[in-house]
Design a protein around this motif. Sequence first.
Motif, PDB file in Angstrom:
ATOM      1  N   SER A 187       0.857  -1.188   0.000  1.00  0.00           N
ATOM      2  CA  SER A 187       0.000   0.000   0.000  1.00  0.00           C
ATOM      3  C   SER A 187       0.892   1.236   0.000  1.00  0.00           C
ATOM      4  O   SER A 187       2.056   1.179   0.411  1.00  0.00           O
ATOM      5  N   LYS A 211      -0.380   3.999   1.474  1.00  0.00           N
ATOM      6  CA  LYS A 211      -1.000   4.805   2.515  1.00  0.00           C
ATOM      7  C   LYS A 211      -0.073   5.040   3.700  1.00  0.00           C
ATOM      8  O   LYS A 211      -0.306   5.950   4.501  1.00  0.00           O
ATOM      9  N   ASP A 212       0.964   4.234   3.810  1.00  0.00           N
ATOM     10  CA  ASP A 212       1.900   4.354   4.920  1.00  0.00           C
ATOM     11  C   ASP A 212       2.726   5.635   4.792  1.00  0.00           C
ATOM     12  O   ASP A 212       3.220   5.980   3.710  1.00  0.00           O
ATOM     13  N   GLU A 213       2.886   6.336   5.895  1.00  0.00           N
ATOM     14  CA  GLU A 213       3.601   7.615   5.867  1.00  0.00           C
ATOM     15  C   GLU A 213       5.051   7.450   5.428  1.00  0.00           C
ATOM     16  O   GLU A 213       5.598   8.303   4.720  1.00  0.00           O
ATOM     17  N   ASP A 214       5.691   6.363   5.839  1.00  0.00           N
ATOM     18  CA  ASP A 214       7.078   6.130   5.436  1.00  0.00           C
ATOM     19  C   ASP A 214       7.187   5.942   3.920  1.00  0.00           C
ATOM     20  O   ASP A 214       8.155   6.418   3.296  1.00  0.00           O
ATOM     21  N   GLU A 215       6.221   5.239   3.332  1.00  0.00           N
ATOM     22  CA  GLU A 215       6.228   5.056   1.886  1.00  0.00           C
ATOM     23  C   GLU A 215       6.060   6.398   1.171  1.00  0.00           C
ATOM     24  O   GLU A 215       6.707   6.665   0.157  1.00  0.00           O
TER      25      GLU A 215
END
Length: 301
Positions: free
Chosen positions: A64, A66-70
């Motif tokens: 995904s 949606k993860d802030e790190d991504e």
Amino acid sequence: MRLAFMGTPDFAVPALRALYDAGHEIVAVYSQPPRRAGRGKKLSPSPVQQLAENLELLVRTPVSLKDEDEQTAFAALDLDAAIVAAYGLILPQAILDAPQMGCLNIHGSLLPRWRGAAPVQRAILAGDTETGITIMQMEAGLDTGPMLLKATTSIDHKTAGELTEELAGTGADLMIQYLTAPAKHPPEPQDDALATYAKKVDKQEARLDFNGSAEQVERQIRAYNPNPGAFFEYQDNRYRILKVVVSDTQGPSSTILDDRLLIGCETGSIQPELIQKAGKPAMALKSFLNGTKIPAGTILQ
């Protein structure tokens, strides 16, 4: 330009290759994670990942975005643009906003007609005479963004597989054309009143319905070739019809009308030319009938 590429299936492969060959700096390729496939259920990378690795490009396969790190990692790429082609993951606003030019999508229809997951199949099923490619600026809505460049092609009697392959090449060429001179192609808003939705194909849709016209059945066969394959069942076996000829011969719908597998529809009939029994290779009708007999009068399911 400094680009990221985001795509997964065969449809996206020509665009990645074209961008690479055109000399753009592709700093990352995003694709859906490898999936288990084949008899051994081994993890298999997507066609886009395979090409990217062959080209020695950096590949990322997040589940995904949606993860802030991504999202932080994506922003750190410092992109001019992200090129998207059948990626299959939702792009959050933070991803859409990160590149200087935003995210540019290669969509397989003439927007606003056939927004959504299966534009090629829905165009064939609807009896459209033409379709094409739209290069569009992505936004939060489903394929609702401004259009940047279009190309049209005739559908004729092409299968979904043939049409998808053709559009993939057209989309690659069109994206290169756009990136060469973006200022020549100002954004054009879509007319939402003309929008239609191309929902994802469900496998059960591919069960042949002979209660329509022969022309409708023929379109169903082309729309589901090669996947998931239009089929009927007889004596607990599934048979995929891959190619047919439409006939004016009239008879009861869903019924075998002769010893050559002529099948009655609500109006007209169809004559299979290429057919495939589950687990067997596709065969021309003559070869198929040498080994399989479905007698006249049989009502198909």
